[in-house]
Scaffold this motif. Sequence first.
Motif, PDB file in Angstrom:
ATOM      1  N   GLU A 410     -21.146  60.848 -34.652  1.00 55.54           N
ATOM      2  CA  GLU A 410     -20.529  59.747 -33.907  1.00 55.54           C
ATOM      3  C   GLU A 410     -19.027  59.953 -33.768  1.00 55.54           C
ATOM      4  N   SER A 411     -18.388  60.446 -34.803  1.00 55.70           N
ATOM      5  CA  SER A 411     -16.938  60.692 -34.746  1.00 55.70           C
ATOM      6  C   SER A 411     -16.609  61.799 -33.760  1.00 55.70           C
ATOM      7  N   ALA A 413     -18.401  62.664 -31.177  1.00 60.84           N
ATOM      8  CA  ALA A 413     -18.662  62.136 -29.830  1.00 60.84           C
ATOM      9  C   ALA A 413     -17.488  61.297 -29.346  1.00 60.84           C
ATOM     10  N   ARG A 414     -16.915  60.479 -30.228  1.00 60.11           N
ATOM     11  CA  ARG A 414     -15.741  59.673 -29.842  1.00 60.11           C
ATOM     12  C   ARG A 414     -14.553  60.558 -29.502  1.00 60.11           C
ATOM     13  N   ALA A 415     -14.343  61.614 -30.302  1.00 62.59           N
ATOM     14  CA  ALA A 415     -13.233  62.529 -30.038  1.00 62.59           C
ATOM     15  C   ALA A 415     -13.413  63.227 -28.704  1.00 62.59           C
ATOM     16  N   SER A 416     -14.651  63.658 -28.414  1.00 63.67           N
ATOM     17  CA  SER A 416     -14.928  64.339 -27.147  1.00 63.67           C
ATOM     18  C   SER A 416     -14.673  63.419 -25.958  1.00 63.67           C
ATOM     19  N   GLN A 417     -15.115  62.167 -26.072  1.00 60.60           N
ATOM     20  CA  GLN A 417     -14.898  61.206 -24.995  1.00 60.60           C
ATOM     21  C   GLN A 417     -13.412  60.907 -24.814  1.00 60.60           C
ATOM     22  N   ALA A 418     -12.688  60.809 -25.937  1.00 58.56           N
ATOM     23  CA  ALA A 418     -11.250  60.528 -25.865  1.00 58.56           C
ATOM     24  C   ALA A 418     -10.492  61.671 -25.215  1.00 58.56           C
ATOM     25  N   ASP A 431     -10.486  60.796 -35.296  1.00 59.46           N
ATOM     26  CA  ASP A 431     -11.940  60.975 -35.209  1.00 59.46           C
ATOM     27  C   ASP A 431     -12.381  62.313 -35.769  1.00 59.46           C
TER      28      ASP A 431
END
Length: 463
Positions: A410-411, A413-418, A431
Amino acid sequence: MSELIAAVATPPGTGGVGILRLSGPGAARAAAQVFRPKGKRPLTEAPDRQLLYGTLLDREGRAIDTGLAFVSRAPHSYTGEETAELQCHGSPMVLSLVLEALWAAGARQARAGEFTQRAFLNGKLDLTQAEAVIDLIDAETPAAARQAAGQLEGVLSRRIEEIYSGLTDVMAHFCAVLDYPDEDIDPFQAQQLQEALDRQGEALQALLRTSRRGRLLTQGITCVLIGRPNAGKSSLLNALAGYERAIVTHIPGTTRDTVEGKITLAGHPFRLVDTAGLRDSDDPIEQLGVERSRAAMAQADLILMVCDGTQPWTDEDTDLLNQAVDQADTILVANKSDLPGHGTPMFVSDGTGHSLTVVGLSAKTGLGMELLEEALTAQAEALFPRTQEGAYGQLLTNQRQTDAVRRAAESVARASQALAAGITPDALLTDVEAAMAALGELTGKTLREDITSRIFERFCVGK
């Protein structure tokens, strides 16, 4: 400095061989006080891991048995400390007297799992390998043993380390950007970072997908028996288990709570769960049993719906069957084939999502039980395809491991989206650091005493 610990490492009771283990400073010296070699060389001067034959002594120095002993000096031992092992006959009295002699020599009783805990703290094992030790001890099938052995050898650890290393590289890039704030991430570098994050995210998701198979391997396929009262669920559980695990009477509603039993078919573990008959009732105790039955059904990997093959099929049966097929792969068992009027139920099921197999048998006489065992084996083979046998050692096998990998995924995925949204590097670092911390909990790089305490509480004394 750690204390000298000792414990009996063999199971309680009488046996052919009994083993006592010591670990810590002065282990060889303490062992030498209770072991007198037949030769001239004392135990303290023996080469590492060389067995010596001799006499075991009680705390007064009196001979109580003959046996073997060896020492392993730090760091070349299981715990990474100086260790010694004494082997004698498996008499509880002899082991007790030798243990008392070791107390007199300065040792104390080892706590549950303390030997393996010291191996972890001294860098001989990481946490996933330590968990593999108890999984290997508890293994009930060849597949579970192979999985634990592979994990103990570090197969899972290496897979986690590859992901951790990849995230370390990504973090190094972000830190470099923060060190030079006037330099933006150029588009080419940003694309590389995005690909690296996506690659580690995919690796984490692939690892997460192994958790169900790992759970089934170590805990067994949860096979829940459901049906109306007096259909023969308890009789079927007893027939599969091979002994009277559940109470069986002709009175409907005898089973008020879930009853469990374990079996192995063709090398596959099953956890059978007998449940209270599902019906409406004014009896509050029976209703509580029905609620627990439905809760067990919701957790099932496989459902055996048992019906009385001599009774007419009802709309209530159809509703229950549809619920079962919606929940998990289902085997409909038409029981009591030894009685007149038995037949295969005629029904139309609109349950979707999972397979349905129908088997007719008699739990009382055993007629047709081989057909059910074949159906159960086929379901297990579908869950454990032979093409995946090479994956042993790489599976997540408990909830702690699964939770840590899920948080890491999950972390990432958040970094990739950011990153794709153009968020500043300092926000991305949070993240990535969270993902690395979660993976660190998995292996023990990030040490949490509450986690390690729970892990080693599962162990027996002496391991």
